[in-house]
Design a protein around this motif. Structure first.
Motif, PDB file in Angstrom:
ATOM      1  N   VAL A  97       0.810  -1.219   0.000  1.00 35.98           N
ATOM      2  CA  VAL A  97       0.000   0.000   0.000  1.00 35.98           C
ATOM      3  C   VAL A  97       0.844   1.270   0.000  1.00 35.98           C
ATOM      4  O   VAL A  97       0.330   2.354  -0.283  1.00 35.98           O
ATOM      5  CB  VAL A  97      -0.970   0.019   1.204  1.00 35.98           C
ATOM      6  CG1 VAL A  97      -1.953  -1.132   1.105  1.00 35.98           C
ATOM      7  CG2 VAL A  97      -0.221  -0.004   2.531  1.00 35.98           C
ATOM      8  N   SER A  98       2.124   1.151   0.309  1.00 39.14           N
ATOM      9  CA  SER A  98       2.980   2.343   0.393  1.00 39.14           C
ATOM     10  C   SER A  98       4.002   2.447  -0.724  1.00 39.14           C
ATOM     11  O   SER A  98       4.506   3.538  -1.015  1.00 39.14           O
ATOM     12  CB  SER A  98       3.731   2.351   1.732  1.00 39.14           C
ATOM     13  OG  SER A  98       4.630   1.253   1.806  1.00 39.14           O
ATOM     14  N   GLY A  99       4.329   1.307  -1.334  1.00 36.48           N
ATOM     15  CA  GLY A  99       5.417   1.301  -2.303  1.00 36.48           C
ATOM     16  C   GLY A  99       6.784   1.186  -1.653  1.00 36.48           C
ATOM     17  O   GLY A  99       7.814   1.221  -2.337  1.00 36.48           O
ATOM     18  N   TYR A 100       6.829   1.047  -0.324  1.00 40.94           N
ATOM     19  CA  TYR A 100       8.089   0.876   0.386  1.00 40.94           C
ATOM     20  C   TYR A 100       8.587  -0.564   0.237  1.00 40.94           C
ATOM     21  O   TYR A 100       7.837  -1.462  -0.139  1.00 40.94           O
ATOM     22  CB  TYR A 100       7.918   1.193   1.876  1.00 40.94           C
ATOM     23  CG  TYR A 100       7.801   2.666   2.213  1.00 40.94           C
ATOM     24  CD1 TYR A 100       7.661   3.638   1.228  1.00 40.94           C
ATOM     25  CD2 TYR A 100       7.826   3.088   3.538  1.00 40.94           C
ATOM     26  CE1 TYR A 100       7.553   4.981   1.551  1.00 40.94           C
ATOM     27  CE2 TYR A 100       7.716   4.433   3.876  1.00 40.94           C
ATOM     28  CZ  TYR A 100       7.576   5.372   2.878  1.00 40.94           C
ATOM     29  OH  TYR A 100       7.477   6.702   3.201  1.00 40.94           O
ATOM     30  N   GLU A 101       9.853  -0.771   0.578  1.00 43.67           N
ATOM     31  CA  GLU A 101      10.446  -2.100   0.527  1.00 43.67           C
ATOM     32  C   GLU A 101      10.337  -2.762   1.899  1.00 43.67           C
ATOM     33  O   GLU A 101      10.569  -2.127   2.933  1.00 43.67           O
ATOM     34  CB  GLU A 101      11.920  -2.008   0.120  1.00 43.67           C
ATOM     35  CG  GLU A 101      12.600  -3.356  -0.037  1.00 43.67           C
ATOM     36  CD  GLU A 101      14.060  -3.240  -0.434  1.00 43.67           C
ATOM     37  OE1 GLU A 101      14.695  -4.289  -0.669  1.00 43.67           O
ATOM     38  OE2 GLU A 101      14.565  -2.098  -0.506  1.00 43.67           O
TER      39      GLU A 101
END
Length: 390
Positions: free
Chosen positions: A329-333
């Motif tokens: 949902v955030s595009g973070y790793e």
């Protein structure tokens, strides 16, 4: 907004009249007995403020009701002493106005003073969330926990463990404001209805773990001569505190938790510094003690510490599915990592055998510029919401 109870009024009627969920009115008035309301007693209606209106010639309550698009009985309820059939020219009545705008707006250079002021304003309009002092900083500032919702799922979020990562507090406070707005206005966030999540999830927030350090970074040398001398001894005469992460004692609060203390202390600095000094012993600082005590009494299902930077979600022994959803949902790793042997989330994971997440917001060099705020908030919003629905 406070009103006076009338004969035959009920909380259910107030809920219908103001179009506010009944549970929010109940939570805003925890000492009230819904089945035994006393005429003349005050009751809080969340999500509204009272706006003064000066009566003009030929004004009628019906016209005023139409002008402000509010039900007639809300005017009668908020102005019980007036003669509704004979409004006096020049007199003032109160109009109940639904709050639809953010109160948390000035997110730049987000000092302790700004946070406390925002909490006070939010608490006045949204009394169904509660606040509690869980301890004090070295300089005596209150460490505030905010609590909202109820249910068996108990989750915790904190920010600003590190002083120059104060933007994490701004992000947390804006989310809290958006959540409160959505609950009282019946609006969705990212297509999701917030009320069921409020009913399912108890959310605990400590928005600023390190208020002394944050104020040092943003305001410079404190007025208190003792602490001024102390910080200048640590940094010399260089009064640029932009890289300061520690508390006012020069102790890194995120290196205060005893997982493998000997390993971390051996590879860290040996005296107070702007960053990376773990202190003379675990929990030597009141801020880290307060967080540890909070963990003991709240029985959290999982915890989250917001830091900057890197756009990474670190997780430990378990909780990969949740971390993967946060990443989606955030595009973070999402990265499994347990390298900080004295970090808060690592300690929580080891001690309670439950998931803990360190979430590194934004990218670049800390302190992140406020110009990144909107982008950071957009990405972190999905994580906040997932924390409620997972």
């Amino acid at each position: 907004m406070e009103i006076k109870i009338r004969q035959s009024d009920t909380l259910w009627y107030y809920s219908q009249l103001f179009d506010v969920p009944l549970v929010l009115i109940e939570q805003s008035n925890p000492r009230l007995e819904p089945q035994n309301l006393s005429v003349g007693n005050s009751i809080k209606i969340p999500g509204f403020i009272l706006k003064p209106h000066t009566i003009e010639t030929n004004d009628t309550l019906w016209q005023i009701s139409s002008q402000y698009n509010v039900p007639m009985d809300t005017l009668l309820l908020t102005n019980q002493t007036i003669d509704s059939s004979n409004l006096e020219n020049g007199s003032t009545i109160s109009i109940p106005i639904r709050v639809r705008e953010f109160l948390v707006q000035d997110v730049a250079d987000y000092t302790y003073e700004k946070m406390i002021a925002d909490i006070a304003r939010l608490s006045e309009i949204y009394p169904f969330f509660s606040k509690q002092t869980i301890g004090n900083s070295v300089m005596g500032k209150n460490l505030t926990e905010l609590r909202i919702g109820f249910g068996t799922k108990r989750v915790h979020v904190n920010g600003a463990f590190h002083a120059n990562e104060w933007i994490t507090t701004s992000v947390i406070m804006k989310f809290l404001n958006e959540y409160l707005l959505a609950l009282t206005n019946g609006t969705a966030i990212n297509g999701m209805n917030m009320l069921p999540l409020f009913m399912e999830t108890f959310l605990s927030i400590v928005p600023m773990v390190n208020p002394d350090g944050v104020d040092l970074v943003l305001n410079g040398v404190p007025d208190d001569s003792l602490f001024a001398e102390q910080v200048l001894e640590i940094v010399g005469q260089d009064k640029d505190f932009s890289e300061w992460k520690a508390n006012i004692n020069g102790v890194d609060l995120n290196k205060q938790f005893p997982v493998l203390w000997e390993i971390e202390s051996a590879r860290s600095l040996e005296k107070p510094a702007p960053r990376d000094y773990p202190g003379p012993c675990p929990w030597s600082e009141p801020e880290s003690k307060a967080i540890a005590e909070l963990m003991k009494v709240r029985d959290f299902s999982r915890v989250h510490a917001l830091h900057t930077q890197g756009q990474v979600i670190y997780w430990g022994l378990e909780g990969q599915e949740i971390a993967n959803e946060y990443a989606r949902v955030s595009g973070y790793e999402s990265i499994q990592d347990m390298d900080n042997y004295t970090g808060f989330t690592d300690w929580f994971i080891q001690k309670y055998q439950r998931p803990g997440y360190t979430i590194e917001l934004g990218s670049g060099v800390t302190p992140l510029p406020i110009s990144q705020f909107d982008k950071i908030y957009e990405k972190s919003l999905g994580i906040f919401l997932a924390n409620l629905y997972l």
